[in-house]
Design an enzyme around this catalytic site. Structure first.
Site, PDB file in Angstrom:
ATOM      1  CG  LEU A 180      83.007  79.207  68.394  1.00 20.44           C
ATOM      2  CD1 LEU A 180      81.636  78.909  68.559  1.00 20.44           C
ATOM      3  CD2 LEU A 180      83.954  78.504  67.585  1.00 20.44           C
ATOM      4  N   GLY A 187      75.475  79.252  79.807  1.00 23.43           N
ATOM      5  CA  GLY A 187      75.423  80.565  79.031  1.00 23.43           C
ATOM      6  C   GLY A 187      75.900  81.871  79.728  1.00 23.43           C
ATOM      7  CB  THR A 205      76.557  73.167  75.135  1.00 21.22           C
ATOM      8  OG1 THR A 205      76.498  72.019  75.993  1.00 21.22           O
ATOM      9  CG2 THR A 205      75.192  73.479  74.816  1.00 21.22           C
ATOM     10  CB  SER A 207      74.251  69.759  77.681  1.00 23.03           C
ATOM     11  OG  SER A 207      73.291  69.782  78.476  1.00 23.03           O
ATOM     12  CB  CYS A 367      87.248  66.830  92.314  1.00 20.54           C
ATOM     13  SG  CYS A 367      86.892  65.541  91.066  1.00 20.54           S
TER      14      CYS A 367
END
Length: 414
Positions: A180, A187, A205, A207, A367
């Site tokens: 899982l 992907g 997901t 999305s 970031c």
């Protein structure tokens, strides 16, 4: 100058010159030539007041709205100065109140029930697929890469290293394992596990864009029998899996849902199964997400401290069988994303607009510097229900990776 009291008290490292809306300039910091220098102009008094009141929100907002302009040096230089001095801002009795307020509001800010979680994911991950194609590697890996040699490796090589490293920790020791992938992105990892280890992978997901892209990629690769992708919240899953992997998703779970997440991992994992959670974290105690990042980039997102993660895991009857801390790997990843973004900036501007480009520049550089200077890191946590689910030493991880590398080199030589 409205921002004068802020920068005068905060900036000690680096040299920052600020020009206000009336054309007056002041310089702050050490003046040392071996530290970063930058000059910025603030275009109006309203923006000056906002920055002085709440710099962690309004510096980024001012830049993306072209109300803060970098006139000397670069945006990287300016944010480098900010990053070097951020702890003084957080510890200041006035401006630190936003940090304290963020900590108090954590239950509200990071509350992500199913509906809200899907909306938060769509905000970032349902942007144009072409945008991600312009700066990610060719497998669309949108998480921290794993650099064996940062000086020479491309982002493609480092992301391949990451997939191999994760697969090794999952101990994929026989074909046909049911895996899982929680938060399966576009992907790439799921297809890697199917190709390289013969696993049957279910990816979930929230999305819609990601699930469409993933399904098409699996079909094109001839893996649609082995790899299935679902538009699904992990909390609605049932059954048991031999292996569970989650990369770059735990940051979106929300502090209120950590117990729920690890309870679900426990319940979905086979008795002799292995799980591997890869997440951005912090080396400091629990805190809050940067206000600008939370508003514009990752609503509902939060990088956890190990202390608050482990305190939940130990209540879910799970063994922590391995933890690895990746320190500067994500800084190197973000630097390469930024370089590719800049190389394709004109096309991004066509897709969106100048404001969007400036927003993402601020995001990617900010970031990167958070991993270089502000205590951000990545942890990989391996979990199991049984203490003997993996070997007693970590040799099996290195052995599997080396075997994969040797196999790849042999195939390339043929």
């Amino acid at each position: 100058m409205l921002t004068g009291i802020l920068f005068r008290q905060i900036v000690r490292e680096g040299t920052l010159t600020v020009v206000d809306s009336r054309g007056r300039s002041e310089t702050y910091g050490s003046g040392r030539r071996d530290e970063p220098h930058a000059t910025v102009r603030i275009t109006d008094r309203a923006t000056e007041a906002k920055i002085a009141a709440h710099p962690k929100l309004y510096l980024g907002e001012a830049y993306m709205n072209s109300r803060l302009l970098v006139e000397e040096g670069s945006l990287y230089d300016f944010l480098n100065i900010c990053g070097r001095n951020v702890l003084r801002l957080e510890n200041h009795p006035l401006w630190g109140m936003f940090e304290r307020a963020g900590a108090l509001l954590r239950p509200l800010l990071y509350y992500n029930p199913v509906g809200r979680a899907r909306k938060n994911v769509a905000h970032h991950y349902d942007l144009s697929g072409e945008l991600y194609d312009l700066f990610l590697d060719d497998d669309w890996q949108y998480s921290c890469a794993y650099f064996l040699d940062p000086k020479s490796e491309t982002i493609e090589q480092a992301q391949a290293n990451k997939k191999r490293h994760i697969a090794a920790k999952l101990k994929l020791d026989r074909p046909g394992l049911e895996v899982l992938d929680i938060g399966s992105g576009w992907g790439g990892l799921a297809m890697y596990l199917a190709r390289e280890a013969g696993a049957n992978v279910t990816g979930v997901t929230l999305s819609e864009e990601q699930v469409k892209k993933s399904r098409q990629r699996a079909k094109d690769a001839g893996l649609e029998e082995q790899v299935q992708f679902q538009l699904q919240d992990y909390r609605n899953l049932s059954g048991r899996y031999d292996r569970i992997v989650s990369v770059g998703m735990f940051e979106h779970v929300g502090t209120q849902h950590y117990h729920e997440f690890f309870r679900k991992v426990h319940d979905l994992l086979a008795d002799d199964g292995v799980a591997m959670i890869h997440s951005i974290g912090r080396m400091s105690p629990p805190g809050s997400t940067n206000a600008w990042l939370r508003k514009y980039i990752f609503p509902g997102g939060y990088t956890p401290a190990l202390s608050e993660t482990l305190s939940v895991v130990e209540r879910r009857d799970l063994w922590v069988t391995d933890i690895e801390i990746l320190r500067l790997h994500y800084a190197e990843t973000l630097r390469r994303w930024y370089d590719r973004f800049q190389a394709n900036r004109a096309r991004v501007r066509e897709l969106y607009d100048e404001r969007f480009c400036r927003m993402w520049e601020f995001y990617l550089i900010g970031c990167e510097l958070s991993f270089r200077q502000m205590g951000q890191m990545v942890f990989q946590m391996q979990l199991s229900r049984r203490q003997d689910a993996v070997p007693l030493t970590r040799d099996y991880i290195t052995d599997w990776e080396r075997a994969q590398i040797a196999e790849g080199q042999s195939a390339a030589a043929e």
